[in-house]
Every structure is written in C-alpha cells, then in structure tokens.
Motif scaffolding. Structure first.
Motif, PDB file in Angstrom:
ATOM      1  N   VAL A  65      15.957  78.931 -26.616  1.00  0.00           N
ATOM      2  CA  VAL A  65      14.734  78.165 -26.864  1.00  0.00           C
ATOM      3  C   VAL A  65      13.753  78.383 -25.707  1.00  0.00           C
ATOM      4  O   VAL A  65      14.164  78.763 -24.610  1.00  0.00           O
ATOM      5  CB  VAL A  65      15.050  76.656 -27.013  1.00  0.00           C
ATOM      6  CG1 VAL A  65      15.894  76.399 -28.252  1.00  0.00           C
ATOM      7  CG2 VAL A  65      15.742  76.112 -25.771  1.00  0.00           C
ATOM      8  N   PRO A  66      12.454  78.155 -25.963  1.00  0.00           N
ATOM      9  CA  PRO A  66      11.490  78.265 -24.857  1.00  0.00           C
ATOM     10  C   PRO A  66      11.921  77.367 -23.696  1.00  0.00           C
ATOM     11  O   PRO A  66      12.327  76.223 -23.924  1.00  0.00           O
ATOM     12  CB  PRO A  66      10.179  77.778 -25.489  1.00  0.00           C
ATOM     13  CG  PRO A  66      10.346  78.006 -26.966  1.00  0.00           C
ATOM     14  CD  PRO A  66      11.810  77.823 -27.239  1.00  0.00           C
ATOM     15  N   GLY A  67      11.887  77.901 -22.497  1.00  0.00           N
ATOM     16  CA  GLY A  67      12.296  77.127 -21.338  1.00  0.00           C
ATOM     17  C   GLY A  67      13.750  77.321 -20.959  1.00  0.00           C
ATOM     18  O   GLY A  67      14.185  76.857 -19.899  1.00  0.00           O
ATOM     19  N   LYS A  70      14.815  82.634 -20.348  1.00  0.00           N
ATOM     20  CA  LYS A  70      14.985  84.023 -20.782  1.00  0.00           C
ATOM     21  C   LYS A  70      14.247  85.008 -19.885  1.00  0.00           C
ATOM     22  O   LYS A  70      14.816  86.007 -19.457  1.00  0.00           O
ATOM     23  CB  LYS A  70      14.487  84.205 -22.222  1.00  0.00           C
ATOM     24  CG  LYS A  70      15.309  83.466 -23.260  1.00  0.00           C
ATOM     25  CD  LYS A  70      14.759  83.666 -24.651  1.00  0.00           C
ATOM     26  CE  LYS A  70      13.359  83.102 -24.847  1.00  0.00           C
ATOM     27  NZ  LYS A  70      13.252  81.648 -24.611  1.00  0.00           N
ATOM     28  N   ARG A 110       5.389  87.044 -17.012  1.00  0.00           N
ATOM     29  CA  ARG A 110       6.586  86.233 -16.862  1.00  0.00           C
ATOM     30  C   ARG A 110       7.718  87.038 -16.224  1.00  0.00           C
ATOM     31  O   ARG A 110       8.750  86.485 -15.901  1.00  0.00           O
ATOM     32  CB  ARG A 110       7.031  85.698 -18.231  1.00  0.00           C
ATOM     33  CG  ARG A 110       6.011  84.729 -18.830  1.00  0.00           C
ATOM     34  CD  ARG A 110       6.206  84.570 -20.309  1.00  0.00           C
ATOM     35  NE  ARG A 110       7.465  83.928 -20.615  1.00  0.00           N
ATOM     36  CZ  ARG A 110       8.390  84.465 -21.402  1.00  0.00           C
ATOM     37  NH1 ARG A 110       8.218  85.649 -21.903  1.00  0.00           N
ATOM     38  NH2 ARG A 110       9.485  83.810 -21.658  1.00  0.00           N
ATOM     39  N   LYS A 204      20.773  77.826 -15.698  1.00  0.00           N
ATOM     40  CA  LYS A 204      20.350  76.777 -14.756  1.00  0.00           C
ATOM     41  C   LYS A 204      21.552  76.030 -14.190  1.00  0.00           C
ATOM     42  O   LYS A 204      21.483  74.814 -13.949  1.00  0.00           O
ATOM     43  CB  LYS A 204      19.350  75.802 -15.411  1.00  0.00           C
ATOM     44  CG  LYS A 204      18.136  76.525 -16.019  1.00  0.00           C
ATOM     45  CD  LYS A 204      16.978  75.599 -16.301  1.00  0.00           C
ATOM     46  CE  LYS A 204      15.880  76.358 -17.040  1.00  0.00           C
ATOM     47  NZ  LYS A 204      14.688  75.582 -17.322  1.00  0.00           N
ATOM     48  N   ASP A 206      22.695  75.439 -11.398  1.00  0.00           N
ATOM     49  CA  ASP A 206      22.423  75.420  -9.955  1.00  0.00           C
ATOM     50  C   ASP A 206      22.049  74.005  -9.532  1.00  0.00           C
ATOM     51  O   ASP A 206      21.776  73.133 -10.362  1.00  0.00           O
ATOM     52  CB  ASP A 206      21.307  76.421  -9.602  1.00  0.00           C
ATOM     53  CG  ASP A 206      20.104  76.308 -10.535  1.00  0.00           C
ATOM     54  OD1 ASP A 206      19.627  75.182 -10.778  1.00  0.00           O
ATOM     55  OD2 ASP A 206      19.651  77.352 -11.043  1.00  0.00           O
ATOM     56  N   SER A 239      22.925  81.154 -13.109  1.00  0.00           N
ATOM     57  CA  SER A 239      21.628  80.676 -12.649  1.00  0.00           C
ATOM     58  C   SER A 239      20.711  81.879 -12.503  1.00  0.00           C
ATOM     59  O   SER A 239      20.874  82.691 -11.590  1.00  0.00           O
ATOM     60  CB  SER A 239      21.743  79.934 -11.309  1.00  0.00           C
ATOM     61  OG  SER A 239      20.437  79.757 -10.769  1.00  0.00           O
ATOM     62  N   ALA A 240      19.789  82.002 -13.442  1.00  0.00           N
ATOM     63  CA  ALA A 240      18.862  83.135 -13.388  1.00  0.00           C
ATOM     64  C   ALA A 240      18.003  83.035 -12.128  1.00  0.00           C
ATOM     65  O   ALA A 240      17.652  84.041 -11.520  1.00  0.00           O
ATOM     66  CB  ALA A 240      17.984  83.142 -14.636  1.00  0.00           C
TER      67      ALA A 240
HETATM   68  P1  GDP Z   1      11.841  81.144 -21.217  1.00  0.00           P
HETATM   69  O1  GDP Z   1      10.795  80.352 -21.902  1.00  0.00           O
HETATM   70  O2  GDP Z   1      13.161  81.031 -21.913  1.00  0.00           O
HETATM   71  O3  GDP Z   1      11.464  82.574 -20.969  1.00  0.00           O
HETATM   72  O4  GDP Z   1      12.079  80.464 -19.781  1.00  0.00           O
HETATM   73  P2  GDP Z   1      11.495  80.864 -18.343  1.00  0.00           P
HETATM   74  O5  GDP Z   1      12.252  82.018 -17.780  1.00  0.00           O
HETATM   75  O6  GDP Z   1      10.021  80.970 -18.430  1.00  0.00           O
HETATM   76  O7  GDP Z   1      11.926  79.597 -17.497  1.00  0.00           O
HETATM   77  C1  GDP Z   1      11.427  78.293 -17.766  1.00  0.00           C
HETATM   78  C2  GDP Z   1      11.462  77.478 -16.474  1.00  0.00           C
HETATM   79  O8  GDP Z   1      12.812  77.318 -16.049  1.00  0.00           O
HETATM   80  C3  GDP Z   1      10.733  78.150 -15.332  1.00  0.00           C
HETATM   81  O9  GDP Z   1      10.079  77.168 -14.590  1.00  0.00           O
HETATM   82  C4  GDP Z   1      11.838  78.783 -14.517  1.00  0.00           C
HETATM   83  O10 GDP Z   1      11.529  78.899 -13.148  1.00  0.00           O
HETATM   84  C5  GDP Z   1      12.979  77.808 -14.734  1.00  0.00           C
HETATM   85  N1  GDP Z   1      14.302  78.472 -14.642  1.00  0.00           N
HETATM   86  C6  GDP Z   1      14.689  79.607 -15.248  1.00  0.00           C
HETATM   87  N2  GDP Z   1      15.955  79.910 -14.930  1.00  0.00           N
HETATM   88  C7  GDP Z   1      16.392  78.920 -14.095  1.00  0.00           C
HETATM   89  C8  GDP Z   1      17.634  78.658 -13.426  1.00  0.00           C
HETATM   90  O11 GDP Z   1      18.613  79.397 -13.501  1.00  0.00           O
HETATM   91  N3  GDP Z   1      17.697  77.524 -12.675  1.00  0.00           N
HETATM   92  C9  GDP Z   1      16.652  76.668 -12.564  1.00  0.00           C
HETATM   93  N4  GDP Z   1      16.814  75.577 -11.814  1.00  0.00           N
HETATM   94  N5  GDP Z   1      15.468  76.888 -13.179  1.00  0.00           N
HETATM   95  C10 GDP Z   1      15.331  77.998 -13.923  1.00  0.00           C
END
Ligand code: GDP
Length: 324
Positions: A65-67, A70, A110, A204, A206, A239-240
């Motif tokens: 899902v968004p957020g 990915k 991104r 996430k 972490d 944890s990405a």
């Molecule tokens: P997407 O919409 O699935 O592509 O998600 P994003 O990669 O844009 O990440 C959404 C938010 O989550 C951003 O603010 C990232 O910095 C944060 N985020 C992504 N991966 C992690 C993680 O492993 N740990 C934490 N704490 N935040 C993360």
C-alpha cells in the motif's frame, strides 16, 4: 506512416545501453497509435532476436500500500544490487496515475540513489489508459531494458485492485511489502494479494516499531499456515530506512526464483500475454465500434424492461461488432 525513428539504429543503440534511445523506445511501446504499435513490434522482435530464450534476467514484482516503503526499499535494495555488479531497472504499474494526472509510482524523485546512478534506469508508470494497456507497455518496456543489459528488473505496483495480478503475471517472484499492524494484520492485506505473494516482508522494523514488526511477521506466518497457503512463503522483517534485513529479503527472492521452474513459468507468461493482448484489443474494438455504440442504449433499455434477455442482447451486440 514512418516510424518515429530508425528502428535498426535504435536496436543497436539500445543494446549499447544508450539511455536516450532506451527512453525513446519505451515511449514508443507505450503508444497505442496503430503505426507506433507496428513499429514497436518490429523493434521488439529485433531486440529479442539472438537471445538464448533462457531466463537470464531476474524479474521481481514489489507490491504494498502507499506508505509501506516501496520506493525507499527499492532505492536501498537497488543500490546494493548495483554495488554487487548488477544493472537495475525499475518500472511501475499504476493505472490510477491516469486519473490523478501524474504517476504515483516509480517516480524518480522518490528514488534519489537510483535516479542518479548510471547503472539504474527508473521509469514511472505509463499514465495512459486501461490496466491492460499499462501492463502491456510495462511488459514491452521490460524487453527493451533487458536487451539494454539491465539484468534485474523491478516492477512496482500499489497494493490495491487488479494491478497485482497483472504484475505477478509478468515477474519471476512477487514480493509483498507490508507494515506492522497491531492485532488484525490480515485485515489490511487483501487475501488475494497474500495468495500472490512469494515472499512477504514486514517493513519499518526499526526503532520503537521493531518488536511490533517481528510480532506481526510471526503472526502473519502463522495465519498463512492456517490459510493453508503457506507453500513455504517466507515472512521476514526489514527496515528499508536503515538497510537492515534487505539482504535476507533478497536472498529469499533469489531462493524462490531458483526453486521454481522458470523456463516453464516464462513460457506460460508468453502465451498468457498473447491472449491478454487479444482480449484487450477485442475489448477496445468493441468499445470503439460505432455500430456497437449505436445499438447499445436501446438494447440495454430492452434488457431493463424485460423485453430482451441479457443473453439475447449480448448476441446482438456481438452481431453489431461482427457486422461492422
Ligand atoms: P511507498 O509509498 O510505499 O513508496 O513508501 P515510501 O518509500 O515513500 O515511504 C513512505 C514513508 O515511510 C517515507 O516517509 C519513508 O521515509 C518512510 N519509510 C520507508 N521505509 C521505512 C523504514 O524501513 N522505516 C521507517 N521508520 N520509515 C520508513
């Protein structure tokens, strides 16, 4: 009409990895203009010729899902793969981007690490048209990128709707990124998506969320076994953001890929794509046919009034198409 550029020259330059030509070729395969379609098919045939037919590249789908993280994940993982000597292409399937007017996925801004890396090629989702059209363009872009030497192709999609099915059908391994959710973690993930997943990673994991992520992974693993679909689908945490767990997730992707009968999977995909294109083209013809459009309103009205059965109305619509 003439093709928009010299196709013979394009094939050579794409094979040499020239980015501007790769981009032009992808724009060509994204086009639905009939003359562009013909030019694209001839270019794709040229690019595919001489290939061994063996699956030498790694195709991975990533959904969430968004957020879910990915783009952060792909940026970090892609960077590691490049450090190991791979060339990484990132494509996206997001038909909703045509409604919002801009591509949500695969956006270069991104993925800052990959966007700046000469060994990576990031391309947003084509924003035109139906899921079928977007999926077709993505499959064909994959062929262009592989001919250009990208040996890892990542196809990103959002965790909603039918786009996962389309992506699972074009990759070797399908990875689902999810998040820790206290309690009912299955609620947030459509069961259909779970069934498509070959590997699941709870992202996430972490800071203060780590313990919750580990618990979610354990519960998800248990739930999958209960559902009976735990065909050894590994559930990991990562944890990405910090980069932890990424190597383990990738190791599971590689393990899944090498454990499956890839030659057979790709052969089935090729035949599936062929028929998907037949279906999509027929549907387009149906929608665009003036003869069909002319009869549709009255046929629908007659079905609603009980004068015609749906079956009889369908016969007449098809008759209008065939007679057209
Ligand atoms: P997407 O919409 O699935 O592509 O998600 P994003 O990669 O844009 O990440 C959404 C938010 O989550 C951003 O603010 C990232 O910095 C944060 N985020 C992504 N991966 C992690 C993680 O492993 N740990 C934490 N704490 N935040 C993360």
């Amino acid at each position: 009409m003439k093709p928009p550029f010299d196709l013979g020259e394009a094939a050579g330059r794409i094979r040499a990895g020239e980015r501007a030509w790769i981009a032009r070729a992808i724009t060509l395969v994204e086009s639905s203009r009939p003359d562009h379609r013909r030019a694209a098919q001839s270019l794709l045939a040229d690019l595919a010729s001489g290939s061994s037919g063996l699956p030498l590249t790694t195709r991975v789908g990533i959904s969430g899902v968004p957020g879910a993280g990915k783009s952060t994940f792909i940026d970090a993982l892609g960077g590691r793969l490049i450090d190991e000597g791979h060339a990484v292409a990132v494509l996206a399937v997001d038909p909703s981007s045509s409604r919002t007017g801009g591509s949500i996925l695969g956006d270069k801004t991104r993925m800052t690490r990959l966007a700046a890396d000469p060994k990576a090629f990031v391309r947003p989702s084509p924003s035109a048209g139906t899921l079928g059209g977007v999926a077709r363009a993505t499959r064909e872009a994959m062929v262009v990128l592989e001919a250009a030497g990208y040996d890892v192709v990542i196809v990103e999609t959002v965790g909603v709707g039918q786009s996962e099915v389309a992506v699972a059908d074009m990759v070797d391994t399908f990875l689902l990124l999810t998040l820790a959710r206290a309690g009912d973690q299955l609620q947030g993930i459509k069961k259909g998506v779970l069934e498509l997943a070959d590997v699941i990673a709870v992202n996430k994991a972490d800071g203060s969320h780590a313990a919750e992520a580990w618990r979610t992974a354990r519960e998800l693993g248990g739930a999958l076994r209960l559902l009976g679909s735990a065909d050894d689908v590994p559930v990991l945490t990562c944890s990405a953001l910090e980069g932890s767990g990424l190597d383990e997730v990738w190791a599971q992707v590689v393990r899944h890929r090498s454990a499956s009968d890839l030659v057979d999977r790709r052969r089935r995909q090729l035949i599936g794509w062929t028929w998907a294109m037949v279906r999509d083209t027929l549907l387009d013809e149906l929608r665009e046919s003036p003869a069909v459009r002319a009869v549709t309103p009255s046929l629908e009205a007659r079905v609603l009034s009980g004068e015609l059965t749906p079956g009889a109305a369908a016969e007449q619509i098809l008759g209008a198409l065939r007679g057209a």
